[in-house]
Design an enzyme around this catalytic site. Sequence first.
Site, PDB file in Angstrom:
ATOM      1  N   HIS A 149       0.351   4.540  -2.413  1.00 39.32           N
ATOM      2  CA  HIS A 149       0.153   5.901  -1.906  1.00 39.32           C
ATOM      3  C   HIS A 149       1.328   6.813  -2.242  1.00 39.32           C
ATOM      4  O   HIS A 149       1.164   8.036  -2.306  1.00 39.32           O
ATOM      5  CB  HIS A 149      -0.142   5.882  -0.404  1.00 39.32           C
ATOM      6  N   ASN A 162      -4.087   8.918   4.978  1.00 40.57           N
ATOM      7  CA  ASN A 162      -2.928   8.184   5.499  1.00 40.57           C
ATOM      8  C   ASN A 162      -2.818   8.171   7.012  1.00 40.57           C
ATOM      9  O   ASN A 162      -2.243   7.237   7.589  1.00 40.57           O
ATOM     10  CB  ASN A 162      -1.631   8.806   4.947  1.00 40.57           C
ATOM     11  N   ARG A 171       0.821  -1.214   0.000  1.00 43.05           N
ATOM     12  CA  ARG A 171       0.000   0.000   0.000  1.00 43.05           C
ATOM     13  C   ARG A 171       0.853   1.261   0.000  1.00 43.05           C
ATOM     14  O   ARG A 171       0.481   2.276  -0.619  1.00 43.05           O
ATOM     15  CB  ARG A 171      -0.922  -0.002   1.219  1.00 43.05           C
TER      16      ARG A 171
HETATM   17  C1  HEM Z   1      -9.199   1.250  -5.847  1.00 44.46           C
HETATM   18  C2  HEM Z   1      -9.118   2.186  -4.912  1.00 44.46           C
HETATM   19  C3  HEM Z   1      -8.673   1.895  -3.520  1.00 44.46           C
HETATM   20  C4  HEM Z   1      -9.299   2.282  -2.389  1.00 44.46           C
HETATM   21  C5  HEM Z   1     -10.580   3.089  -2.293  1.00 44.46           C
HETATM   22  C6  HEM Z   1      -8.535   1.775  -1.288  1.00 44.46           C
HETATM   23  C7  HEM Z   1      -8.838   1.987   0.047  1.00 44.46           C
HETATM   24  C8  HEM Z   1      -8.220   1.362   1.092  1.00 44.46           C
HETATM   25  C9  HEM Z   1      -8.587   1.521   2.475  1.00 44.46           C
HETATM   26  C10 HEM Z   1      -9.692   2.429   2.985  1.00 44.46           C
HETATM   27  C11 HEM Z   1      -7.795   0.710   3.207  1.00 44.46           C
HETATM   28  C12 HEM Z   1      -7.828   0.533   4.723  1.00 44.46           C
HETATM   29  C13 HEM Z   1      -7.133   1.707   5.377  1.00 44.46           C
HETATM   30  C14 HEM Z   1      -7.423   1.752   6.852  1.00 44.46           C
HETATM   31  O1  HEM Z   1      -8.559   1.529   7.260  1.00 44.46           O
HETATM   32  O2  HEM Z   1      -6.478   2.067   7.618  1.00 44.46           O
HETATM   33  C15 HEM Z   1      -6.902   0.044   2.301  1.00 44.46           C
HETATM   34  C16 HEM Z   1      -5.952  -0.862   2.675  1.00 44.46           C
HETATM   35  C17 HEM Z   1      -5.065  -1.446   1.791  1.00 44.46           C
HETATM   36  N1  HEM Z   1      -4.920  -1.128   0.458  1.00 44.46           N
HETATM   37 FE1  HEM Z   1      -6.201  -0.083  -0.654  1.00 44.46          FE
HETATM   38  N2  HEM Z   1      -7.464   1.076  -1.772  1.00 44.46           N
HETATM   39  C18 HEM Z   1      -7.500   1.137  -3.126  1.00 44.46           C
HETATM   40  C19 HEM Z   1      -6.558   0.612  -3.979  1.00 44.46           C
HETATM   41  C20 HEM Z   1      -5.413  -0.041  -3.578  1.00 44.46           C
HETATM   42  C21 HEM Z   1      -4.291  -0.351  -4.435  1.00 44.46           C
HETATM   43  C22 HEM Z   1      -4.177   0.067  -5.891  1.00 44.46           C
HETATM   44  C23 HEM Z   1      -3.383  -1.014  -3.674  1.00 44.46           C
HETATM   45  C24 HEM Z   1      -2.044  -1.553  -4.061  1.00 44.46           C
HETATM   46  C25 HEM Z   1      -1.714  -1.917  -5.287  1.00 44.46           C
HETATM   47  C26 HEM Z   1      -3.956  -1.142  -2.355  1.00 44.46           C
HETATM   48  C27 HEM Z   1      -3.397  -1.839  -1.314  1.00 44.46           C
HETATM   49  C28 HEM Z   1      -3.926  -1.903  -0.048  1.00 44.46           C
HETATM   50  C29 HEM Z   1      -3.443  -2.805   0.981  1.00 44.46           C
HETATM   51  C30 HEM Z   1      -2.409  -3.897   0.785  1.00 44.46           C
HETATM   52  C31 HEM Z   1      -4.142  -2.502   2.150  1.00 44.46           C
HETATM   53  C32 HEM Z   1      -3.929  -3.108   3.545  1.00 44.46           C
HETATM   54  C33 HEM Z   1      -2.824  -2.313   4.220  1.00 44.46           C
HETATM   55  C34 HEM Z   1      -2.470  -2.773   5.627  1.00 44.46           C
HETATM   56  O3  HEM Z   1      -2.966  -3.776   6.110  1.00 44.46           O
HETATM   57  O4  HEM Z   1      -1.641  -2.068   6.245  1.00 44.46           O
HETATM   58  N3  HEM Z   1      -5.156  -0.509  -2.327  1.00 44.46           N
HETATM   59  N4  HEM Z   1      -7.167   0.471   1.019  1.00 44.46           N
END
Ligand code: HEM
Length: 325
Positions: free
Chosen positions: A70, A95, A66
Amino acid sequence: MATSSSSSTTTFALALFTTILLIGSSSAQLSENFYANKCPKVFYAVKSVVQSAVAKEPRMGGSLLRLFFHDCFVHGCDGSVLLDGASSEKIAPPNNNSLRGFEVIDAIKSKVEAVCPGVVSCADIVAIAARDSVVILGGPSWKVKLGRRDSKTGFFQVASTQGVLPSPASSLNNLISSFQAQGLSAKDMVALSGAHTIGKARCSSYGNRIYNDKNIDSIFAKAREKNCPRTSKGTPKDNNVANLDFKTPNHFDNSYYKNLINKKGLLHSDQELYNGGSTDSLVTTYSNNQKAFESDFVAAMIKMGNIKPLTGSNGEIRRHCRRPN
Ligand code: HEM
Ligand SMILES: *[C@@H]1O[C@H](CO)[C@@H](O)[C@H](O)[C@H]1NC(C)=O
């Protein structure tokens, strides 16, 4: 004699001109072998630190993946997300209290600096660490394009601008347009969203969905209520987490898409990819075909890694990822 000298002058001028052109164009281009001579040890240094971090906490693989996303979506893949200080992106709303893995990047950077001081950018380290995370959790591998340089400042305002880093409340159209703004297609967006096959989200990111969305499996929603009560807003419970992929949260597979088909996407934005719209068919394809998902994911990761890199003499090679030199 005069002719020969003027022709050799012309040849020299042409060669010089071509060299300048080549330098100009190659500096704007990332390449797989950028560190082949400059720092061949970088790959082992990154992988060994990622390996032990993920062994200690599998979620860290998701956190590092992630970070790359970002980083790239805010002013390009320039390591800007890693900077501390006044203009830090870390505390921008998408973030703050959410992005993780900075200590792991620090540990990688010190290991890399020990073998090749001043050579490898923080931006490239993030890109390699993202790939290694995917591989370690059982996903596909690819050759990472390299040669990015680091920004000298963070971009708090950009990171805070609505729609740049897509919110979990996004509609399908919102998601498509925020990726389009970075030169990525709807297909890239659906493939990259498969990253949610690993890692976790906070109650503040999925609470609205489990209480208010209609397109959610009721048993799945119910099971998430205990850890994310309605009354959690503004309380420490906001930070309670659930797996983005409830089935195999530590395995990089295509079960994210299978979950969507069963209305078990954790985020509202996840379920938007399979809610009767233009991306349903792609979700179906990926849910049935792990290989198709993997190859589109890899292609999209390489494309995302190409978002506005600093190259040539732009930016710098930071000595420490948290601050400019
Ligand atoms: C399509 C639009 C996307 C949205 C709206 C989105 C949104 C989010 C949100 C809200 C979270 C949880 C954050 C939290 O509650 O602290 C998250 C976690 C995550 N996102 Fe996305 N995301 C998107 C695309 C992506 C992309 C493109 C990647 C990587 C290629 C990605 C990788 C991740 C990963 C691996 C997590 C878990 C991180 C952790 O456990 O620390 N996301 N995302
Ligand atoms: C980030 O989160 C902390 C802790 O919840 C909070 O005190 C701070 O105001 C937030 N920062 C920004 C810029 O929103």
